[in-house]
Design a protein around this motif. Structure first.
Motif, PDB file in Angstrom:
ATOM      1  N   HIS A  45       1.129 -13.254   0.243  1.00  0.00           N
ATOM      2  CA  HIS A  45       0.983 -12.624  -1.071  1.00  0.00           C
ATOM      3  C   HIS A  45      -0.144 -13.297  -1.854  1.00  0.00           C
ATOM      4  N   GLU A  46      -0.900 -12.508  -2.572  1.00  0.00           N
ATOM      5  CA  GLU A  46      -2.085 -12.996  -3.291  1.00  0.00           C
ATOM      6  C   GLU A  46      -1.802 -14.139  -4.267  1.00  0.00           C
ATOM      7  N   SER A  47      -0.546 -14.338  -4.611  1.00  0.00           N
ATOM      8  CA  SER A  47      -0.208 -15.382  -5.580  1.00  0.00           C
ATOM      9  C   SER A  47      -0.209 -16.786  -4.991  1.00  0.00           C
ATOM     10  N   GLU A  48      -0.349 -16.901  -3.649  1.00  0.00           N
ATOM     11  CA  GLU A  48      -0.295 -18.239  -3.054  1.00  0.00           C
ATOM     12  C   GLU A  48      -1.478 -18.477  -2.114  1.00  0.00           C
ATOM     13  N   PRO A  63      -8.217  -4.294   2.992  1.00  0.00           N
ATOM     14  CA  PRO A  63      -7.048  -3.499   3.384  1.00  0.00           C
ATOM     15  C   PRO A  63      -5.719  -4.046   2.857  1.00  0.00           C
ATOM     16  N   MET A  64      -5.686  -5.329   2.517  1.00  0.00           N
ATOM     17  CA  MET A  64      -4.450  -5.889   1.956  1.00  0.00           C
ATOM     18  C   MET A  64      -4.108  -5.250   0.616  1.00  0.00           C
ATOM     19  N   PHE A  65      -5.119  -4.679  -0.046  1.00  0.00           N
ATOM     20  CA  PHE A  65      -4.923  -4.100  -1.370  1.00  0.00           C
ATOM     21  C   PHE A  65      -4.632  -2.599  -1.315  1.00  0.00           C
ATOM     22  N   LEU A  66      -4.632  -2.048  -0.120  1.00  0.00           N
ATOM     23  CA  LEU A  66      -4.359  -0.614   0.022  1.00  0.00           C
ATOM     24  C   LEU A  66      -2.881  -0.330  -0.222  1.00  0.00           C
ATOM     25  N   LYS A  67      -2.551   0.926  -0.246  1.00  0.00           N
ATOM     26  CA  LYS A  67      -1.137   1.305  -0.387  1.00  0.00           C
ATOM     27  C   LYS A  67      -0.351   0.738   0.785  1.00  0.00           C
ATOM     28  N   ALA A  68       0.924   0.552   0.605  1.00  0.00           N
ATOM     29  CA  ALA A  68       1.762  -0.049   1.631  1.00  0.00           C
ATOM     30  C   ALA A  68       1.726   0.754   2.927  1.00  0.00           C
ATOM     31  N   GLY A  69       1.685   0.036   4.048  1.00  0.00           N
ATOM     32  CA  GLY A  69       1.757   0.707   5.347  1.00  0.00           C
ATOM     33  C   GLY A  69       0.425   0.887   6.041  1.00  0.00           C
ATOM     34  N   CYS A  70      -0.629   0.274   5.526  1.00  0.00           N
ATOM     35  CA  CYS A  70      -1.930   0.360   6.192  1.00  0.00           C
ATOM     36  C   CYS A  70      -2.185  -0.903   7.021  1.00  0.00           C
ATOM     37  N   ALA A  71      -3.029  -0.763   8.037  1.00  0.00           N
ATOM     38  CA  ALA A  71      -3.328  -1.892   8.917  1.00  0.00           C
ATOM     39  C   ALA A  71      -4.396  -2.779   8.297  1.00  0.00           C
ATOM     40  N   GLU A  92      -2.394  -4.492  -5.092  1.00  0.00           N
ATOM     41  CA  GLU A  92      -1.773  -5.817  -4.972  1.00  0.00           C
ATOM     42  C   GLU A  92      -2.123  -6.359  -3.584  1.00  0.00           C
ATOM     43  N   GLY A  93      -2.655  -7.588  -3.508  1.00  0.00           N
ATOM     44  CA  GLY A  93      -3.041  -8.161  -2.222  1.00  0.00           C
ATOM     45  C   GLY A  93      -1.833  -8.751  -1.526  1.00  0.00           C
ATOM     46  N   ALA A  94      -1.277  -8.011  -0.602  1.00  0.00           N
ATOM     47  CA  ALA A  94      -0.053  -8.461   0.081  1.00  0.00           C
ATOM     48  C   ALA A  94       0.012  -7.826   1.458  1.00  0.00           C
ATOM     49  N   ALA A  95       0.539  -8.582   2.425  1.00  0.00           N
ATOM     50  CA  ALA A  95       0.629  -8.047   3.781  1.00  0.00           C
ATOM     51  C   ALA A  95       1.641  -8.845   4.597  1.00  0.00           C
TER      52      ALA A  95
END
Length: 188
Positions: A45-48, A63-71, A92-95
């Motif tokens: 997660h972008e917070s850490e 791609p981490m900032f795209l809608k959920a479910g993207c590679a 949101e930068g999360a994966a």
DNA sequence: CTGAGGATCCTG
DNA sequence: AGGATCCTCAGC
């Protein structure tokens, strides 16, 4: 989990946990199909500072900032690719990093490790950004539950020297596709 | 522009 | 324990 989209729109730690047991389906350009089952995943997660998105959006981590479910697929150590699934909200930068899977059909692929998984499934940056929830996608996620008797364990993430108190690596306890030293909570 | 380091894996 | 191997980004 009934709805993968809803699962993945949550915090990556929830998403990583919920992805255990889900199917990953690879359709090769020649039409051959491979089906496997996710058994190990890590949350970012972008917070850490362990996260590629910690310093904001760049060309690589976009791609981490795209809608959920993207590679989100990146190249590492001059040799390997790693597959992630974007999660959280768009912007949101999360994966979730897919670390290991069980090979179902065919049943003989080596998918025990993020680099091996991508090598065996021929996953490269060619698939970067693609929608893993779309039915026609060459790489696809399908929701599935854990089997009766299976349980989820957690540990710190592998290969990081920061944020070691975050237990954001999740795996199916005792599963043989998880590396032996890391498949029990005792050793993690 | 440059160089250090990396969400890995294989070999010795 | 070390090497392969190259892309990315921070720093100058």
């Amino acid at each position: 989990m009934a709805n993968l989209g809803r699962l993945l729109s949550q915090h990556p730690a929830e998403a990583a946990k919920g992805l255990l047991g889900c199917k990953l389906i690879r359709m090769f350009p020649e039409g051959e199909l491979c089906v496997c089952r996710i058994v190990e995943a890590e949350a970012y997660h972008e917070s850490e500072p362990g996260c590629h998105a910690f310093r904001g959006r760049t060309m690589r981590n976009a791609p981490m900032f795209l809608k959920a479910g993207c590679a989100y697929i990146y190249f590492i150590y001059g040799m390997y690719y790693c597959l992630n699934v974007s999660c959280g909200q768009e912007g949101e930068g999360a994966a979730v990093l897919i670390r290991a899977a069980e090979s179902l059909a065919p049943s003989n692929l080596r998918l025990d490790g993020p680099g091996r998984l991508c090598r065996s499934l021929r996953i490269t940056t060619e698939l970067n950004g693609c929608d893993l929830l779309a039915k026609e996608s060459p790489l696809r996620l399908v929701s599935a539950s854990l089997k009766v008797g299976e349980s989820v364990a957690s540990s710190k993430r592998i290969g990081l020297s920061v944020e070691e108190k975050l237990l954001w690596r999740y795996f199916i306890e005792g599963n043989r596709a998880v590396s032996k030293a890391r498949r029990t909570s005792k050793n993690s």
